[in-house]
Design a protein around this motif. Structure first.
Motif, mmCIF file in Angstrom:
data_model
loop_
_atom_site.group_PDB
_atom_site.id
_atom_site.type_symbol
_atom_site.label_atom_id
_atom_site.label_comp_id
_atom_site.label_asym_id
_atom_site.label_seq_id
_atom_site.Cartn_x
_atom_site.Cartn_y
_atom_site.Cartn_z
ATOM 1 N N SER A 3 0.854 -1.189 0.000
ATOM 2 C CA SER A 3 0.000 0.000 0.000
ATOM 3 C C SER A 3 0.888 1.236 0.000
ATOM 4 C CB SER A 3 -0.905 0.011 1.232
ATOM 5 O OG SER A 3 -1.743 -1.133 1.249
ATOM 6 N N PRO A 4 0.387 2.386 -0.438
ATOM 7 C CA PRO A 4 1.189 3.610 -0.363
ATOM 8 C C PRO A 4 1.666 3.863 1.065
ATOM 9 C CG PRO A 4 -0.768 3.967 -1.706
ATOM 10 C CD PRO A 4 -0.925 2.607 -1.066
ATOM 11 N N GLY A 5 2.913 4.250 1.183
ATOM 12 C CA GLY A 5 3.499 4.461 2.504
ATOM 13 C C GLY A 5 4.934 3.997 2.534
ATOM 14 N N THR A 6 5.520 3.971 3.711
ATOM 15 C CA THR A 6 6.927 3.635 3.869
ATOM 16 C C THR A 6 7.129 2.127 3.950
ATOM 17 O OG1 THR A 6 7.310 5.709 5.051
ATOM 18 C CG2 THR A 6 8.989 3.998 5.279
ATOM 19 N N VAL A 7 8.071 1.634 3.134
ATOM 20 C CA VAL A 7 8.472 0.227 3.170
ATOM 21 C C VAL A 7 9.963 0.181 3.473
ATOM 22 C CG1 VAL A 7 8.739 -1.908 1.844
ATOM 23 C CG2 VAL A 7 6.690 -0.510 1.551
ATOM 24 N N THR A 8 10.355 -0.680 4.410
ATOM 25 C CA THR A 8 11.758 -0.788 4.805
ATOM 26 C C THR A 8 12.268 -2.193 4.519
ATOM 27 O OG1 THR A 8 11.444 0.843 6.561
ATOM 28 C CG2 THR A 8 13.395 -0.560 6.705
ATOM 29 N N TYR A 9 13.476 -2.253 3.927
ATOM 30 C CA TYR A 9 14.095 -3.546 3.605
ATOM 31 C C TYR A 9 15.601 -3.427 3.788
ATOM 32 C CZ TYR A 9 15.705 -7.519 0.759
ATOM 33 O OH TYR A 9 16.331 -8.660 0.321
ATOM 34 N N GLN A 10 16.149 -4.262 4.653
ATOM 35 C CA GLN A 10 17.580 -4.306 4.922
ATOM 36 C C GLN A 10 18.137 -2.912 5.235
ATOM 37 O OE1 GLN A 10 19.396 -6.414 1.616
ATOM 38 N NE2 GLN A 10 18.842 -8.408 2.477
ATOM 39 N N GLY A 11 17.425 -2.192 6.101
ATOM 40 C CA GLY A 11 17.892 -0.894 6.571
ATOM 41 C C GLY A 11 17.597 0.267 5.643
ATOM 42 N N ARG A 12 16.998 0.001 4.496
ATOM 43 C CA ARG A 12 16.692 1.073 3.548
ATOM 44 C C ARG A 12 15.189 1.299 3.498
ATOM 45 N NH1 ARG A 12 18.717 1.530 -2.772
ATOM 46 N NH2 ARG A 12 17.638 3.489 -3.268
ATOM 47 N N SER A 13 14.763 2.568 3.566
ATOM 48 C CA SER A 13 13.335 2.897 3.535
ATOM 49 C C SER A 13 12.983 3.544 2.191
ATOM 50 C CB SER A 13 12.970 3.851 4.675
ATOM 51 O OG SER A 13 13.141 3.202 5.927
ATOM 52 N N LEU A 14 11.774 3.249 1.727
ATOM 53 C CA LEU A 14 11.295 3.790 0.467
ATOM 54 C C LEU A 14 9.850 4.214 0.628
ATOM 55 C CD1 LEU A 14 11.763 4.173 -2.667
ATOM 56 C CD2 LEU A 14 10.732 1.902 -2.912
ATOM 57 N N GLU A 15 9.505 5.381 0.118
ATOM 58 C CA GLU A 15 8.135 5.849 0.158
ATOM 59 C C GLU A 15 7.415 5.344 -1.097
ATOM 60 O OE1 GLU A 15 5.119 7.650 2.323
ATOM 61 O OE2 GLU A 15 7.238 7.342 2.865
#
Length: 535
Positions: A23-35
């Motif tokens: 869903s729209p919003g912040t996703v974090t993977y292996q210490g990296r965040s993406l909007e």
């Protein structure tokens, strides 16, 4: 292992793959965040960085497309904003290649129970084959099939026969076929119906005969009965000369019957049945005996692929291939249109310059033939592929190529050329599921591993096809056609190595006589390829 929301396949990639719906919003993977800017369906790709119009999308470490407009990070890639792009192949850019073979001590002493042939090959099944040299004989084949299959104990009635009987008469029909196998060591009688042999070009006829020769002399075939009309392009003497050229060491019994030399159709059919029954008595004397795993020739195929195929099922097959190559077995990677975009890696992995040149020659000729009829490799993804995240051919190809693992390439085979070397072989076939599996068996694969993300019932008349699901939902929904589930790789409950171990055990079981789902369903799909028409 807990399942992540996304996967970053290669450190060079500028996309993540959605393992779950985002869903729209912040996703974090292996210490990296993406909007994430918009909903991202499972299996689709989300951009990690801003891209300007014309800039490349990188996935599996290679370019797989270019964007058609400026796209900010967090955007969904679609067929509307991204188009296919693949790096051009270049022999002059060939680089040295090295790899680290996997540990195989666990498998060195393992065996399967197969049928040992006089030429040193080992079959995973023992069939008798009926081969028409021209489509005119298909009707005679059908008559023979109905007689032999029912009376020799190979007929499998289906539930719908009794259903029809009940609806029409209120009672079930009576058994009119043998229920026990007459020849215990003959796994079945197979019939290669086709629509060729005449009316096309001489090249079509020659290609068909070369393919049929591969089936007649396949390690899973005890012998064959050949039916000819007599006046067709695909003449019996031409077929015999091709067999001697391609399989000089084969000692298979092959029976020939030409209708135009017989007194009647009845005489042809009666003679073919009578002499075949005599030959079956001798073929029945062979029994399964242990064989080491280097006698396996494993075809690597995919069809009905989805956005998970390239990160679960295909890499599992790649690891299996590397194990088998290390054990001195042979594996075969097919589907040349689905190498589009990874050709340079293929060139680098070829063991010799001559092999690299042969690959480039075949690949370029294939694409030119496709373009000549108004198509091209970029048109390869199907609507189902696109819906499930494979939006460009290069994305599909880079994932499909994972079936070939990391081993060097020991041979490049054009369509109908037989496998003669251990190691990873590349065979030119189209991406079409049945045409490709038909070609794999024709070149000698005695087992075929077939990955799918959407589901397909494809099988083969002489080679066991093991169906491998890329995701658990498919494995559960289409359990009647799926043999092995690699969905645990996506869910984080299984490593690629562990899934490959399960796959290897399945190969050994099926090679020893266990029926795969495609065999249980009698999926005897056989479609010869007409060059330049199919992708």
């Amino acid at each position: 292992m807990e399942q992540n929301q996304v996967l970053h396949i290669d450190a060079r990639d500028n996309v993540w793959v959605a393992l779950k719906e985002l869903s729209p919003g912040t996703v974090t993977y292996q210490g990296r965040s993406l909007e994430v800017r918009e909903p991202i369906a499972q299996k689709h790709k989300v951009l990690l960085a801003d891209l300007k119009k014309g800039e490349q999308v990188i996935m599996y470490g290679v370019p797989v497309g270019v964007v058609l407009k400026n796209l900010p990070a967090g955007s969904l890639l679609t067929i509307e904003n991204t188009k296919h792009y693949a790096e051009p192949l270049a022999l002059e850019n060939r680089q040295p290649y090295s790899w680290t073979p996997p540990a195989v001590s666990k498998w060195k002493e393992r065996t399967f129970n197969g049928y040992h042939r006089g030429d040193g090959k080992v079959g995973t099944a023992n069939y008798w084959l009926f081969v028409p040299l021209v489509f005119c004989e298909n009707r005679n084949l059908k008559v023979i099939e109905e007689a032999l299959v029912k009376q020799l104990g190979y007929y499998k009635p289906n539930q719908y026969e009794s259903l029809v009987s009940e609806v029409l008469s209120g009672t079930q029909s009576q058994t009119t076929y043998a229920t026990d196998r007459v020849f215990e060591n003959i796994d079945g009688i197979k019939f290669l119906y086709h629509h060729g042999g005449c009316g096309g070009t001489r090249q079509d006829a020659e290609t068909l005969l070369r393919l049929l020769a591969g089936y007649v002399h396949h390690p899973n075939v005890a012998g064959a009965t050949v039916l000819s009309l007599g006046c067709q392009h695909a003449q019996a003497d031409w077929f015999q000369s091709i067999q001697k050229e391609l399989y000089p060491n084969s000692e298979k019994p092959v029976l020939y019957f030409e209708q135009q030399q017989m007194a009647s159709e009845d005489a042809l059919i009666s003679a073919a049945i009578t002499q075949t029954l005599d030959a079956l008595k001798e073929a029945n004397e062979i029994e399964r005996k242990p064989a080491t795993l280097d006698k396996l020739v494993v075809g690597l195929e995919c069809g009905g692929s989805d956005g998970f195929s390239g990160i679960s099922a295909n890499p599992v097959l790649g690891y299996v291939s590397d194990v088998l190559v290390t054990l001195k077995a042979s594996t075969i990677l097919s589907e040349f249109p689905e190498l589009n975009g990874v050709e340079q890696n293929i060139i680098n992995r070829c063991e010799t310059q001559e092999l690299a040149e042969k690959f480039v020659r075949i690949q370029r000729a294939y694409e030119q033939n496709a373009q000549a009829v108004g198509s091209g490799f970029d048109m390869n993804p199907s609507p189902g592929n696109i819906k499930d995240g494979l939006i460009t051919d290069a994305i599909k190809s880079a994932g499909a190529a994972k079936k070939g693992g990391a081993a060097p390439i020991s041979d490049i085979l054009d369509y109908t050329e037989p496998v003669t070397k251990p190691g990873l072989n590349l065979l030119c076939t189209p991406g079409n599921d049945v045409e490709s599996t038909t070609g794999l068996a024709g070149s000698g694969a005695n087992v075929i591993l077939f990955t799918t993300g959407l589901g397909t019932p494809t099988g083969n008349p002489v080679t066991p096809v093991i169906k491998v699901a890329s995701n658990t939902k498919l494995a559960e929904r289409m359990h009647d056609i799926i043999d092995v589930n690699t969905g645990g790789v996506i869910e984080g409950t299984q490593s690629i190595e562990d899934a490959a171990e399960v796959m290897l055990e399945k190969i050994i079981s099926v090679a020893s006589g266990e029926l795969s789902k495609a065999m249980q369903l009698e999926q005897n799909d056989f479609i010869p390829w007409k060059r330049g028409v199919s992708l």
